[in-house]
Each structure stands twice: as structure tokens, then as C-alpha cells.
Scaffold this motif. Structure first.
Motif, short mmCIF file in Angstrom:
data_model
loop_
_atom_site.label_atom_id
_atom_site.label_comp_id
_atom_site.label_asym_id
_atom_site.label_seq_id
_atom_site.Cartn_x
_atom_site.Cartn_y
_atom_site.Cartn_z
N GLU A 104 -62.29 -117.85 -26.61
CA GLU A 104 -63.06 -117.59 -27.84
C GLU A 104 -62.72 -118.58 -28.94
O GLU A 104 -63.52 -118.80 -29.83
CB GLU A 104 -62.75 -116.17 -28.36
CG GLU A 104 -63.39 -115.07 -27.57
CD GLU A 104 -63.07 -113.69 -28.15
OE1 GLU A 104 -62.14 -113.56 -28.97
OE2 GLU A 104 -63.78 -112.74 -27.77
N SER A 105 -61.55 -119.19 -28.86
CA SER A 105 -61.11 -120.09 -29.92
C SER A 105 -61.54 -121.54 -29.67
O SER A 105 -62.16 -122.16 -30.53
CB SER A 105 -59.59 -120.02 -30.05
OG SER A 105 -59.14 -120.85 -31.07
N CYS A 106 -61.23 -122.07 -28.48
CA CYS A 106 -61.50 -123.49 -28.24
C CYS A 106 -62.60 -123.74 -27.20
O CYS A 106 -63.04 -124.87 -27.03
CB CYS A 106 -60.22 -124.20 -27.82
SG CYS A 106 -59.64 -123.77 -26.16
N SER A 122 -59.18 -113.10 -23.70
CA SER A 122 -60.28 -113.79 -24.38
C SER A 122 -59.83 -115.14 -24.94
O SER A 122 -60.63 -115.87 -25.51
CB SER A 122 -60.85 -112.92 -25.50
OG SER A 122 -59.85 -112.62 -26.44
N LEU A 123 -58.55 -115.46 -24.77
CA LEU A 123 -58.01 -116.74 -25.22
C LEU A 123 -57.34 -117.45 -24.06
O LEU A 123 -56.72 -116.80 -23.21
CB LEU A 123 -56.97 -116.53 -26.33
CG LEU A 123 -57.44 -115.90 -27.64
CD1 LEU A 123 -56.25 -115.62 -28.56
CD2 LEU A 123 -58.44 -116.79 -28.34
N CYS A 127 -54.14 -121.31 -26.67
CA CYS A 127 -54.53 -120.65 -27.92
C CYS A 127 -53.78 -119.34 -28.11
O CYS A 127 -53.40 -118.99 -29.22
CB CYS A 127 -56.04 -120.41 -27.94
SG CYS A 127 -56.99 -121.95 -28.14
N LYS A 128 -53.52 -118.62 -27.01
CA LYS A 128 -52.77 -117.37 -27.10
C LYS A 128 -51.33 -117.65 -27.54
O LYS A 128 -50.77 -116.94 -28.38
CB LYS A 128 -52.79 -116.63 -25.75
CG LYS A 128 -52.06 -115.31 -25.76
CD LYS A 128 -52.72 -114.33 -26.70
CE LYS A 128 -52.02 -112.99 -26.67
NZ LYS A 128 -52.49 -112.10 -27.72
N THR A 129 -50.74 -118.71 -27.02
CA THR A 129 -49.38 -119.09 -27.40
C THR A 129 -49.33 -119.44 -28.89
O THR A 129 -48.44 -118.98 -29.61
CB THR A 129 -48.89 -120.29 -26.55
OG1 THR A 129 -48.95 -119.91 -25.17
CG2 THR A 129 -47.48 -120.69 -26.92
N LEU A 130 -50.31 -120.23 -29.36
CA LEU A 130 -50.37 -120.56 -30.79
C LEU A 130 -50.55 -119.31 -31.65
O LEU A 130 -49.92 -119.17 -32.70
CB LEU A 130 -51.51 -121.55 -31.06
CG LEU A 130 -51.30 -122.98 -30.60
CD1 LEU A 130 -52.58 -123.79 -30.77
CD2 LEU A 130 -50.15 -123.61 -31.37
N ASP A 131 -51.40 -118.41 -31.19
CA ASP A 131 -51.66 -117.15 -31.88
C ASP A 131 -50.36 -116.34 -32.02
O ASP A 131 -50.05 -115.81 -33.09
CB ASP A 131 -52.71 -116.36 -31.10
CG ASP A 131 -53.37 -115.27 -31.91
OD1 ASP A 131 -53.64 -115.50 -33.10
OD2 ASP A 131 -53.61 -114.19 -31.34
N GLU A 132 -49.59 -116.26 -30.93
CA GLU A 132 -48.33 -115.52 -30.96
C GLU A 132 -47.31 -116.20 -31.86
O GLU A 132 -46.55 -115.51 -32.57
CB GLU A 132 -47.78 -115.36 -29.54
CG GLU A 132 -48.59 -114.38 -28.71
CD GLU A 132 -48.16 -114.32 -27.26
OE1 GLU A 132 -47.26 -115.09 -26.84
OE2 GLU A 132 -48.75 -113.49 -26.53
N LEU A 133 -47.29 -117.53 -31.87
CA LEU A 133 -46.37 -118.25 -32.77
C LEU A 133 -46.71 -117.96 -34.23
O LEU A 133 -45.82 -117.75 -35.06
CB LEU A 133 -46.41 -119.75 -32.50
CG LEU A 133 -45.74 -120.23 -31.21
CD1 LEU A 133 -46.05 -121.70 -30.95
CD2 LEU A 133 -44.25 -120.00 -31.27
#
Length: 140
Positions: A104-106, A122-123, A127-133
Motif C-alpha cells: 500500500e505504501s510503495c 498490506s505492506l 515498508c513494514k520495517t520502516l513503519d515499525e522503526l
């Protein structure tokens, strides 16, 4: 978190050269999501019936407190399952819209192995790793 996929469906085995998110893959993941939704719905129904059957009024305050604590824990678990059912419905809508399997992000492919492990993803993993960071940075 353990695999959210159905316990009854074998893992998806792509054919050599098979295009990503072809009708066969989409049908497989729809089946996985629908089976998971059915399983969760049945768990919720069982809990409701069990709570109704076990609704006993204990004279001892400790027994009553223990029962209330157990029920509160069950209700929290069922609430979590209801939220997952909502996410499953949203994911099935993504299949219908032709957006399933893509971040959904990239917009990158999420990947079959990641979707097998978490069919509601959905990521993509990056992107999920960046989101968690980001979440960890905000929590500090």
C-alpha cells in the motif's frame, strides 16, 4: 505471530514462470482468508455460548474476581479476533479491487512467502520495517 493462514490448506506452490497475483494465486489467498474468517467467527460464537453457560454468581469474592478476570481476558481476545475479521474483510476487498499482493505504501510486490505467513499483509517487508522503526521512535 504464528501463521494466520488456514490450517487445512496446504502452502501455495507456484508453477515455474507463473505471473505474480494471477487468478490461481488470488483464488488461493481468498480461500485462506475466508477459512481464517470462518474459524475466527466460530471461536467468537463458542466463547459467547461458553460465557453464557458459565455465568455463575460466586459467593466468594476471590472466585468472583477470578471469574471476572477470566472473562475480561476472553473478551479482549475476542475483540482482537473481531479486529482481525475486519482486516480480513478489507483484504478480501483488496483482492476484488485488484490491489492484493502489492504494498500500500510503495506498490512493490509483497511476496508469496510473506502473504503465506500473513495473508492480511498490506505492506512489503521493507515498508513494514520502516513503519515499525517509526513506531519505536514515537514511543520513546
Amino acid at each position: 505471530m504464528p501463521n494466520q493462514g488456514s490450517k487445512t490448506l496446504p502452502p501455495y506452490k507456484p508453477k515455474k514462470g507463473e505471473p505474480y497475483m494471477n487468478p490461481r494465486q488470488l483464488a488461493y489467498f481468498r480461500k485462506v482468508l475466508e477459512a481464517l474468517k470462518l474459524e475466527l467467527s466460530q471461536d467468537i460464537d463458542r466463547t459467547v455460548h461458553a460465557m453464557q453457560d458459565e455465568a455463575t454468581v460466586f459467593a466468594d469474592p476471590n472466585d468472583r474476581a477470578s471469574q471476572e478476570s477470566d472473562m475480561a481476558l476472553e473478551l479482549r481476545n475476542r475483540d482482537r479476533e473481531r479486529k482481525l475479521i475486519k482486516k480480513i474483510d478489507e483484504t478480501i476487498a483488496r483482492i476484488d479491487a485488484g490491489e492484493y499482493g502489492y504494498c500500500e505504501s510503495c506498490g512493490a510486490e509483497i511476496g508469496l512467502k510473506r502473504l503465506e505467513a500473513r495473508p492480511t499483509a498490506s505492506l512489503c517487508i521493507d515498508c513494514k520495517t520502516l513503519d515499525e522503526l517509526r513506531e519505536r521512535q514515537i514511543a520513546k
